[in-house]
Structure formats: structure tokens, C-alpha cells
Design an enzyme around this catalytic site. Structure first.
Site, PDB file in Angstrom:
ATOM      1  N   THR A   1       0.892  -1.152  -0.032  1.00 53.56           N
ATOM      2  CA  THR A   1      -0.024   0.089   0.178  1.00 53.56           C
ATOM      3  C   THR A   1       1.037   1.067  -0.111  1.00 53.56           C
ATOM      4  O   THR A   1       2.127   1.063   0.467  1.00 53.56           O
ATOM      5  CB  THR A   1      -0.758   0.049   1.232  1.00 53.56           C
ATOM      6  OG1 THR A   1      -0.233   0.150   2.233  1.00 53.56           O
ATOM      7  CG2 THR A   1      -1.846  -1.388   1.259  1.00 53.56           C
ATOM      8  N   HIS A   2       0.698   2.299  -0.824  1.00 59.93           N
ATOM      9  CA  HIS A   2       1.469   3.355  -0.917  1.00 59.93           C
ATOM     10  C   HIS A   2       2.764   3.163  -1.566  1.00 59.93           C
ATOM     11  O   HIS A   2       3.730   3.709  -1.247  1.00 59.93           O
ATOM     12  CB  HIS A   2       1.741   4.138   0.445  1.00 59.93           C
ATOM     13  CG  HIS A   2       0.539   4.179   1.222  1.00 59.93           C
ATOM     14  ND1 HIS A   2      -0.305   5.606   1.432  1.00 59.93           N
ATOM     15  CD2 HIS A   2      -0.158   3.633   2.215  1.00 59.93           C
ATOM     16  CE1 HIS A   2      -1.268   5.591   2.086  1.00 59.93           C
ATOM     17  NE2 HIS A   2      -1.293   4.082   2.752  1.00 59.93           N
TER      18      HIS A   2
ATOM     19  N   GLU B   1       5.833   0.720 -21.441  1.00 56.26           N
ATOM     20  CA  GLU B   1       5.804   2.093 -21.129  1.00 56.26           C
ATOM     21  C   GLU B   1       4.748   2.728 -22.324  1.00 56.26           C
ATOM     22  O   GLU B   1       4.059   3.653 -22.062  1.00 56.26           O
ATOM     23  CB  GLU B   1       7.022   2.838 -21.458  1.00 56.26           C
ATOM     24  CG  GLU B   1       7.905   2.244 -20.466  1.00 56.26           C
ATOM     25  CD  GLU B   1       9.592   2.838 -20.716  1.00 56.26           C
ATOM     26  OE1 GLU B   1      10.155   2.146 -21.517  1.00 56.26           O
ATOM     27  OE2 GLU B   1       9.811   3.890 -20.688  1.00 56.26           O
TER      28      GLU B   1
ATOM     29  N   GLN C   1     -20.324  14.119 -37.182  1.00 58.06           N
ATOM     30  CA  GLN C   1     -19.421  13.332 -37.895  1.00 58.06           C
ATOM     31  C   GLN C   1     -18.064  13.214 -37.416  1.00 58.06           C
ATOM     32  O   GLN C   1     -17.328  12.236 -37.676  1.00 58.06           O
ATOM     33  CB  GLN C   1     -19.015  14.313 -39.281  1.00 58.06           C
ATOM     34  CG  GLN C   1     -18.306  13.686 -40.235  1.00 58.06           C
ATOM     35  CD  GLN C   1     -18.285  14.374 -41.627  1.00 58.06           C
ATOM     36  OE1 GLN C   1     -19.235  14.084 -42.280  1.00 58.06           O
ATOM     37  NE2 GLN C   1     -17.406  15.225 -42.010  1.00 58.06           N
TER      38      GLN C   1
ATOM     39  N   ASN D   1      14.819  -2.370 -21.982  1.00 58.14           N
ATOM     40  CA  ASN D   1      13.941  -1.712 -21.517  1.00 58.14           C
ATOM     41  C   ASN D   1      12.464  -2.173 -21.668  1.00 58.14           C
ATOM     42  O   ASN D   1      12.181  -2.806 -22.735  1.00 58.14           O
ATOM     43  CB  ASN D   1      14.108  -0.170 -22.441  1.00 58.14           C
ATOM     44  CG  ASN D   1      15.290   0.532 -22.106  1.00 58.14           C
ATOM     45  OD1 ASN D   1      15.797   0.419 -20.912  1.00 58.14           O
ATOM     46  ND2 ASN D   1      15.985   1.137 -23.149  1.00 58.14           N
TER      47      ASN D   1
ATOM     48  N   SER E   1      19.158  -0.673 -25.371  1.00 56.45           N
ATOM     49  CA  SER E   1      19.693   0.831 -25.483  1.00 56.45           C
ATOM     50  C   SER E   1      20.833   0.789 -26.635  1.00 56.45           C
ATOM     51  O   SER E   1      21.870  -0.008 -26.501  1.00 56.45           O
ATOM     52  CB  SER E   1      19.940   1.353 -24.178  1.00 56.45           C
ATOM     53  OG  SER E   1      20.941   2.291 -24.259  1.00 56.45           O
TER      54      SER E   1
ATOM     55  N   LYS F   1      21.308  -2.478 -20.684  1.00 56.78           N
ATOM     56  CA  LYS F   1      19.825  -2.076 -20.667  1.00 56.78           C
ATOM     57  C   LYS F   1      18.809  -2.986 -21.394  1.00 56.78           C
ATOM     58  O   LYS F   1      19.140  -3.439 -22.454  1.00 56.78           O
ATOM     59  CB  LYS F   1      19.689  -0.569 -20.825  1.00 56.78           C
ATOM     60  CG  LYS F   1      20.166   0.346 -19.842  1.00 56.78           C
ATOM     61  CD  LYS F   1      19.633   1.534 -19.941  1.00 56.78           C
ATOM     62  CE  LYS F   1      18.145   1.650 -19.301  1.00 56.78           C
ATOM     63  NZ  LYS F   1      17.682   3.050 -19.369  1.00 56.78           N
TER      64      LYS F   1
HETATM   65  N1  ARG Z   1     -20.747  11.858 -43.172  1.00 56.17           N
HETATM   66  C1  ARG Z   1     -21.986  12.347 -42.476  1.00 56.17           C
HETATM   67  C2  ARG Z   1     -21.618  11.854 -41.017  1.00 56.17           C
HETATM   68  O1  ARG Z   1     -20.751  11.101 -40.745  1.00 56.17           O
HETATM   69  C3  ARG Z   1     -22.979  11.633 -42.866  1.00 56.17           C
HETATM   70  C4  ARG Z   1     -24.590  12.013 -42.493  1.00 56.17           C
HETATM   71  C5  ARG Z   1     -24.508  13.477 -43.203  1.00 56.17           C
HETATM   72  N2  ARG Z   1     -25.852  13.856 -42.723  1.00 56.17           N
HETATM   73  C6  ARG Z   1     -26.267  15.202 -43.428  1.00 56.17           C
HETATM   74  N3  ARG Z   1     -27.356  15.517 -43.020  1.00 56.17           N
HETATM   75  N4  ARG Z   1     -25.552  16.012 -43.824  1.00 56.17           N
HETATM   76  O2  ARG Z   1     -22.293  12.388 -39.928  1.00 56.17           O
END
Ligand code: ARG
Length: 466
Positions: free
Chosen positions: A161-162, A296, A328, A291, A283, A289
Site C-alpha cells: 500500500t502506498h 511504457e 461526423q 527496456n 539501448s 539495458k
Molecule cells: N458523413 C456524415 C456523418 O458522418 C453522414 C451524415 C450526413 N448527414 C447530413 N445530413 N449531412 O455524420
């Protein structure tokens, strides 16, 4: 005609000229939403079959549409399809090609549909597939941990712990902690799948349609449990994307904590594990080394996944119903988080499977730092009936005495222990070893090897059913 000046062939009826180049650049999503091509074609096939079945389009047109769509699928898969930025997105790229291939019948496909419900169904299908991929990857990682836990049910190590030595535990028990964490991730995947499993297709632009469509038919054909129940929500909901990103962020956070432990454990100072050559690097200047780069990077990539969650939450938070073009922006976040998480899970599974556990180093560390002090206190309570607070105090004095002699508790003589409390007897030494310490912690969910084996059996059985 100069093509760049032409209005958009899909929606350009009322436009005198085409968009400015910058407009085209900001508007287009084809650079990333081409990933949805298979889902888009699946959705269109299901939609066209439904349109024919309900008599909205003719069977002959549907046949042409299906044939054209399957041709396009092949073209894309074989790398022969020419994507165009002018056609904005995957939906219009495919529809324009369909028109080239089959002529006017192509124009009938978009009856009783809008890109708004089209993109919603495509994206749900994609996220659903990704959730299945994540579930499989999680099962693989959990299986790797179960193996290691079984193998090391009795291997002692310090529990922290800690990040300070607390009490001895077993490495198997530590592995099983990760089994619990990744099993919760798996259950979050299942929860997300259950909520996502509704088809928005047929919600059309936002209000539904006057055509006699059959939304249950398309839902079934696309493998959804049922259609969504509100057309406005159908086109404005991105909860499934947010839920994917949330569970991805939690899972990535788990992976990152594990990565951090591997980084610590593999230092020469700890030396608890040795990573296999296949999951470490050298390295260029320091020949000694080795790594833990993969660990990471898992730790670092968590930042990307977590960032995408905040990104999409921020996109969505100000949007009125229903669809806005802002949405979109959901795709790149989800695609990148998915690709990153898949890679992180695969890398971590490999590391867990391949790393060598240094039992001697773990055992040595388990016995240092007065890790059995609580066992002494518990013995005083059990054998001498001391209240725990008093036992804690007596033990503290024993630790101070041992510390002044630069020795472990078990190295004190009986006389020395008796000078702290006269009631102490010879059998106290049995609880001062790490082996006996872990063996004694046999409460449900405790670190005793027998309990760890029980938990391994439980999870093996449960996962076999999953
Ligand atoms: N490429 C658009 C999107 O990914 C598709 C829908 C577009 N609809 C619109 N009414 N312009 O959201």
C-alpha cells in the site's frame, strides 16, 4: 464542364455552383469513414430487400441494386475503388458508383432513408463488431492471467500500500486481482452490446417516413434485436460510441496500471520479473539495458484513449436534437481508440504470457520491511487475548527493537520478545515466516494459496460459460 465548379450531384439541386475548396476539405469525411464501407453496403442491401418486399421498389430494381452493391464491395476489398473527396463521405461515394454501374435504378435505393439513419446504422454495426473483438481480446488476457495465477498460487511477494511493503501476498493472488478488473471490463462490453443492439434504420432524416417500410425486417436482417423506438433519438444518439469510449478508457486505465507495475517490477532494483526479448528493447549506448518499451507505450497510449472519450463528450454536449454535422466527428475518435485498445490488449497479453517470474527475488522482498508485523499482532490477539490496539502497540515496539538491531522480526530471540511482552511463547515464530503468513490469510478472497486456487477454478468455470 469544369468538374470542380459543379454542384454536388447528390444534394446540389438548388445550388448554382460547387463548394469552395476549403468547404470541401472541412466537410469531407471520406478520409476516415471509408472504414465503414462493409457496414454501409450491408445496410443498403438490407434496406433494398425490405423496399422490394414491401413493394416500394420493384424486384428487378432491387436485383440490380444488390448486384451493383456486391460489385462495389469487391472493388473496395480489392483496392480498385476510387474514393472521391468531392463526394464527401462513404455513403455518397458508394451511391455515386452504384449509379455508374446500374444507372437510374441506383436512385431508388435512397427511398425512405436519409444519410442520418444510414450513418447511424453503419456506425452501430461497426462499434458492435469492435465490441466483439474487445471481448475476445479480454478473454485472451484473462486466460493468460489465470495460467500465471495457477502456476504461482503459492509464490510469495510483498503486497504494497502506498508502494510501501505492507503484508506478504502471493503472486497468484496479485494476478487474480487483474482477472477481476478485466472481467469487469468484459461485463461492461456485454452491457454496452445489449444497449446498442437496436437498429435506427428507417428513422429516415429525423421524423420517420410515409412509405410503408418494415423496420423490424431490416433490424432482423442486420442482426439487431429490434428497431429503435423514437426516430428523433435514433439519428441523434451516439451513446453507443460514448459507451464504447468509456469502457475503452476504463480498460486502458487498467492496462496502464498493470504496465506501471511491470515497469517497476522489471527494474534491476525490484527484479521481480524479466520481460521476454520479444517484448523489450535494448539501448543503443548502454549495453546492459533491457527496456520495457511495450509496457511504457501501453501506459502512454492510455492518454489517447482517455482523450477521445473527453473529445466526443465535448462534441455531443451542446447539440440540440436531432442530427448536426458535428456528429461526423464521432468516427475518428472511436476508430483510433479501437485500434489503440486492440493493440494495447494484444501487447499486454503477450507480456503477461512471456514474462519470467523471479520467485527468489519476490520471496526475499516479501520477507523484508517487517511484512509479518500484522501476523505478530494477530498472534497476540489470538493467543494472549490482547485487544488489537494493544497488540498493535506491542508489535510496534518489537519492530523498533528489530530495526535497532538491523534484523528481521523472526531474528529476535524469545527473551528479547518477552522483554516486550512476557506472555510471548515459542510458537510465535511460526507466524513470523512469510509462507505461514500468506497461508493464514484464508478468508474468502484472501491471499492464501488454497483460496487463490479456488478463485482460479471459479473464474475458469465462469469464463468457459461466457
Ligand atoms: N458523413 C456524415 C456523418 O458522418 C453522414 C451524415 C450526413 N448527414 C447530413 N445530413 N449531412 O455524420
Amino acid at each position: 464542364m469544369d468538374d470542380s465548379k459543379a454542384s454536388n450531384q447528390m444534394w446540389g439541386g438548388r445550388f448554382a455552383s460547387g463548394p469552395a475548396a476549403i468547404m470541401e476539405a472541412i466537410n469531407a469525411s471520406i478520409g476516415f469513414d471509408r472504414k465503414l464501407y462493409a457496414q454501409d453496403i450491408r445496410g443498403s442491401l438490407a434496406h433494398s430487400e425490405m423496399l422490394a418486399k414491401t413493394g416500394i421498389i420493384s424486384a428487378a430494381d432491387q436485383e440490380k441494386i444488390a448486384h451493383g452493391l456486391n460489385t462495389i464491395l469487391k472493388e473496395i476489398e480489392e483496392g480498385r475503388f476510387e474514393f472521391s473527396t468531392r463526394l464527401e463521405d462513404i455513403h455518397m461515394n458508394i451511391e455515386a458508383r452504384l449509379a455508374e454501374l446500374i444507372g437510374p435504378a441506383a436512385g431508388r435505393l435512397h427511398t425512405a432513408r436519409s444519410r442520418n439513419d444510414q450513418v447511424a446504422v453503419d456506425f452501430r454495426l461497426w462499434v458492435k463488431d469492435e465490441l466483439f473483438r474487445v471481448a475476445e481480446a479480454l478473454k485472451g488476457l484473462i486466460a493468460a492471467f489465470l495460467e500465471r495465477a495457477e502456476e504461482h498460487a503459492a509464490t510469495v511477494m510483498p503486497g504494497f500500500t502506498h508502494l510501501q511493503t505492507a503484508q506478504p501476498v502471493t503472486f497468484g493472488h496479485h494476478c487474480m486481482a487483474y482477472v477481476e478488473m478485466f472481467s469487469r471490463d468484459l461485463s461492461r462490453v456485454r452491457d454496452a452490446l445489449a444497449r446498442l443492439d437496436e437498429s435506427p434504420l428507417g428513422a429516415a432524416a429525423l421524423a420517420g417516413t410515409g412509405f410503408p417500410i418494415d423496420r423490424h425486417m431490416t433490424a432482423r436482417a442486420l442482426g439487431f434485436r429490434e428497431p429503435t423506438r423514437n426516430s428523433l433519438d435514433s439519428v441523434s444518439d451516439r451513446d453507443y460510441a460514448l459507451e464504447f469510449l468509456s469502457l475503452a478508457a476504463i480498460c486502458a486505465t487498467h492496462l496502464s496500471r498493470l504496465a506501471e507495475e511491470i515497469v517497476i517490477w522489471s527494474t534491476p532494483q525490484f527484479g521481480f520479473v524479466r520481460l521476454s526479448d520479444s517484448f523489450s528493447t535494448g539501448s543503443s549506448i548502454m549495453p546492459q539495458k533491457k527496456n520495457p518499451d511495450a509496457a511504457e507505450l501501453v501506459r502512454a497510449k492510455t492518454g489517447r484513449v482517455n482523450g477521445h472519450l473527453i473529445g466526443l463528450l465535448t462534441v455531443m454536449k451542446g447539440l440540440p436534437l436531432t442530427y448536426s454535422k458535428d456528429m461526423q466527428e464521432d468516427k475518428e475518435a472511436v476508430f483510433d481508440a479501437a485500434e489503440t485498445l486492440d493493440l494495447m490488449l494484444a501487447a499486454m497479453t503477450g507480456m503477461v504470457r512471456d514474462m519470467t517470474v523471479n520467485e527468489a527475488a519476490m520471496k526475499k522482498a516479501a520477507g523484508s520491511g517487517y511484512s509479518t508485523a500484522t501476523d505478530l499482532a494477530d498472534w497476540l490477539v489470538r493467543r494472549l487475548g490482547l485487544p488489537f490496539r494493544e497488540a498493535h502497540h506491542v508489535t510496534g515496539r518489537a519492530v523498533a527493537l528489530a530495526e535497532s538491531k538491523k534484523a528481521g522480526l523472526e531474528k529476535l530471540s524469545l527473551e528479547e520478545l518477552r522483554s516486550i511482552h512476557p506472555g510471548i511463547e515459542d510458537d510465535v515464530f511460526s507466524v513470523l515466516t512469510v509462507q505461514n503468513s500468506v497461508k493464514s490469510r484464508s478468508s474468502f478472497g484472501g491471499t492464501a494459496p488454497a483460496e487463490v486456487r479456488k478463485q482460479v477454478r471459479y473464474w475458469k468455470k465462469r469464463l468457459a460459460k461466457a
